[in-house]
Scaffold this active site. Structure first.
Site, short mmCIF file in Angstrom:
data_model
loop_
_atom_site.label_atom_id
_atom_site.label_comp_id
_atom_site.label_asym_id
_atom_site.label_seq_id
_atom_site.Cartn_x
_atom_site.Cartn_y
_atom_site.Cartn_z
N MET A 177 80.19 -43.25 -20.66
CA MET A 177 79.36 -44.18 -19.88
C MET A 177 80.20 -45.36 -19.43
O MET A 177 80.99 -45.90 -20.21
CB MET A 177 78.21 -44.70 -20.75
CG MET A 177 77.34 -43.63 -21.36
SD MET A 177 76.06 -44.40 -22.36
CE MET A 177 75.28 -42.95 -23.08
N MET B 66 78.68 -40.07 -17.27
CA MET B 66 77.70 -41.00 -16.70
C MET B 66 78.48 -42.17 -16.12
O MET B 66 78.42 -43.30 -16.60
CB MET B 66 76.71 -41.43 -17.80
CG MET B 66 75.75 -40.31 -18.18
SD MET B 66 74.88 -40.63 -19.73
CE MET B 66 76.10 -40.03 -20.90
N ASP C 62 69.26 -32.38 -22.11
CA ASP C 62 69.87 -33.49 -22.85
C ASP C 62 68.92 -34.66 -22.91
O ASP C 62 68.56 -35.23 -21.87
CB ASP C 62 71.19 -33.87 -22.13
CG ASP C 62 71.91 -35.02 -22.80
OD1 ASP C 62 71.53 -35.43 -23.91
OD2 ASP C 62 72.89 -35.51 -22.19
N GLY C 63 68.53 -35.00 -24.13
CA GLY C 63 67.73 -36.19 -24.35
C GLY C 63 66.44 -35.91 -25.08
O GLY C 63 65.60 -35.15 -24.60
N ASP D 16 79.42 -38.24 -24.61
CA ASP D 16 78.80 -39.06 -23.57
C ASP D 16 79.74 -40.17 -23.13
O ASP D 16 80.05 -41.09 -23.91
CB ASP D 16 77.49 -39.66 -24.09
CG ASP D 16 76.40 -38.61 -24.21
OD1 ASP D 16 76.14 -37.91 -23.21
OD2 ASP D 16 75.82 -38.48 -25.31
N GLY E 125 70.84 -43.01 -26.55
CA GLY E 125 70.27 -41.99 -27.41
C GLY E 125 68.94 -42.46 -27.97
O GLY E 125 68.55 -43.62 -27.80
N MET F 59 68.52 -33.68 -17.27
CA MET F 59 68.30 -34.82 -18.18
C MET F 59 66.82 -34.90 -18.54
O MET F 59 65.95 -34.91 -17.66
CB MET F 59 68.74 -36.13 -17.52
CG MET F 59 70.24 -36.31 -17.40
SD MET F 59 71.15 -36.22 -18.97
CE MET F 59 70.39 -37.54 -19.93
N SER G 66 75.46 -34.37 -29.97
CA SER G 66 75.98 -35.50 -29.20
C SER G 66 76.51 -36.55 -30.14
O SER G 66 75.76 -37.15 -30.92
CB SER G 66 74.88 -36.11 -28.33
OG SER G 66 75.35 -37.32 -27.76
N HIS H 209 80.07 -35.46 -20.74
CA HIS H 209 78.98 -35.84 -19.84
C HIS H 209 79.35 -37.17 -19.20
O HIS H 209 79.31 -38.23 -19.84
CB HIS H 209 77.69 -35.93 -20.67
CG HIS H 209 76.49 -36.36 -19.90
ND1 HIS H 209 75.30 -36.68 -20.52
CD2 HIS H 209 76.28 -36.52 -18.57
CE1 HIS H 209 74.41 -37.02 -19.60
NE2 HIS H 209 74.98 -36.94 -18.41
N HIS I 112 79.05 -32.53 -27.61
CA HIS I 112 78.66 -33.23 -26.39
C HIS I 112 79.18 -34.66 -26.49
O HIS I 112 78.89 -35.38 -27.46
CB HIS I 112 77.14 -33.21 -26.26
CG HIS I 112 76.61 -33.80 -25.01
ND1 HIS I 112 76.56 -33.10 -23.82
CD2 HIS I 112 76.08 -35.02 -24.75
CE1 HIS I 112 76.03 -33.87 -22.88
NE2 HIS I 112 75.73 -35.04 -23.42
C1 DX5 Z 1 71.83 -40.06 -23.10
C2 DX5 Z 1 72.89 -39.08 -23.46
C3 DX5 Z 1 72.48 -38.10 -24.47
C4 DX5 Z 1 72.14 -38.70 -25.80
C5 DX5 Z 1 71.13 -37.80 -26.46
O1 DX5 Z 1 72.23 -40.74 -21.96
O2 DX5 Z 1 73.28 -38.35 -22.31
O3 DX5 Z 1 73.48 -37.10 -24.63
O4 DX5 Z 1 73.26 -38.82 -26.64
O5 DX5 Z 1 70.69 -38.41 -27.60
P1 DX5 Z 1 69.29 -38.02 -28.25
O6 DX5 Z 1 69.40 -36.59 -28.65
O7 DX5 Z 1 69.18 -38.97 -29.39
O8 DX5 Z 1 68.23 -38.23 -27.21
ZN ZN Z 2 74.61 -36.66 -22.65
#
Ligand code: DX5
Ligand code: ZN
Length: 239
Positions: A58, A89, A196-197, A56, A165, A158, A30, A87, A54
């Site tokens: 947002m 969000m 993820d997470g 993200d 992150g 999730m 990510s 992804h 990946h």
């Molecule tokens: C959180 C994201 C994740 C994030 C994961 O909302 O969707 O993809 O980047 O990061 P880590 O691996 O640090 O939890």
């Molecule tokens: Zn993500």
């Protein structure tokens, strides 16, 4: 070296499924955890070890953070041939599918919390040529996505609250992965299961054992001094 580690025993391909990840266990770094001023370098650091990035996206509305969108995805597309797994969000994923495709995304994941009836999103993604996945937040039952399973390229479970992150892994998510994987296998589908997470060396094995085959890893890859070595270490844990 490529990102494939092993094969899973699935017979059918979803007609909408363009992802090269089907049936393989793979790490998806990510880039949220990378230095946004040096994204090109971050991509180069892991490109030899993975097939998927990946990304993200947002909107500051569905989640309390703002990250990146189509212009940055277009820059990533120009920098790499890796599969860009975006992804979303965001509150209104349907509105942005065309822009995602135009910017070079390969697949998008919409949250079921934003599209209680995801059929229009599934159909529009197919129309524009994107793989489509649905995500469930930690508090959302996986039952919500089950009616659409045979129309999805991937399900995202999730394992943290979306938005940031570096959070701690939520253990209950493993059971949700098991339930989704069991349903996929029972129906003879080839749907990928992503988690993820909070994924790292201490839990990646358990996520794979539960049935996840795409492991998103942000901090545990780009939060290290050597992201390529970090990916190799994660792979070694599940090989
Ligand atoms: C959180 C994201 C994740 C994030 C994961 O909302 O969707 O993809 O980047 O990061 P880590 O691996 O640090 O939890
Ligand atoms: Zn993500």
């Amino acid at each position: 070296m490529n990102g494939e580690l092993s094969t899973m025993n699935c017979e059918l391909r979803n007609p909408l499924h363009f992802s090269p990840m089907v049936n393989t266990v793979t790490i998806a770094p990510s880039i949220l955890a990378a230095d946004f001023a040096r994204l090109g370098e971050a991509v180069e650091q892991v490109a030899g070890e993975v097939k998927m990035l990946h990304v993200d996206v947002m909107d500051g509305h569905f989640v309390p953070n703002i990250s990146i969108g189509p212009p940055v995805i277009a820059s990533l597309r120009a920098a790499t041939d890796l599969y860009l797994d975006c992804h979303l969000m965001i509150t209104d994923p349907l509105r942005y599918l065309g822009a995602m495709k135009d910017s070079g995304a390969n697949g998008v994941t919409a949250h079921i919390e934003t599209v209680p009836n995801p059929v229009p999103v599934i159909e529009e993604a197919a129309a524009v040529g994107l793989d489509i996945a649905l995500a469930v937040n930690p508090a959302t039952p996986v039952d919500t996505i089950m009616p659409y399973l045979d129309r999805l390229s991937m399900v995202l479970v999730m394992s943290v609250q979306p938005g940031f992150g570096g959070q701690s892994f939520i253990e209950d998510s493993l059971h949700k992965v098991e339930v989704v994987r069991a349903a996929i296998d029972a129906r003879g589908l080839s749907t990928d299961v992503q988690i993820d997470g909070g994924i790292g060396m201490d839990n990646i094995n358990r996520a794979v054992d539960a049935g996840a085959n795409i492991l998103v890893a942000g901090s545990s890859v780009f939060g290290t001094d050597d992201p390529a070595a970090a990916v190799r270490d994660l792979k070694s844990r599940i090989s």
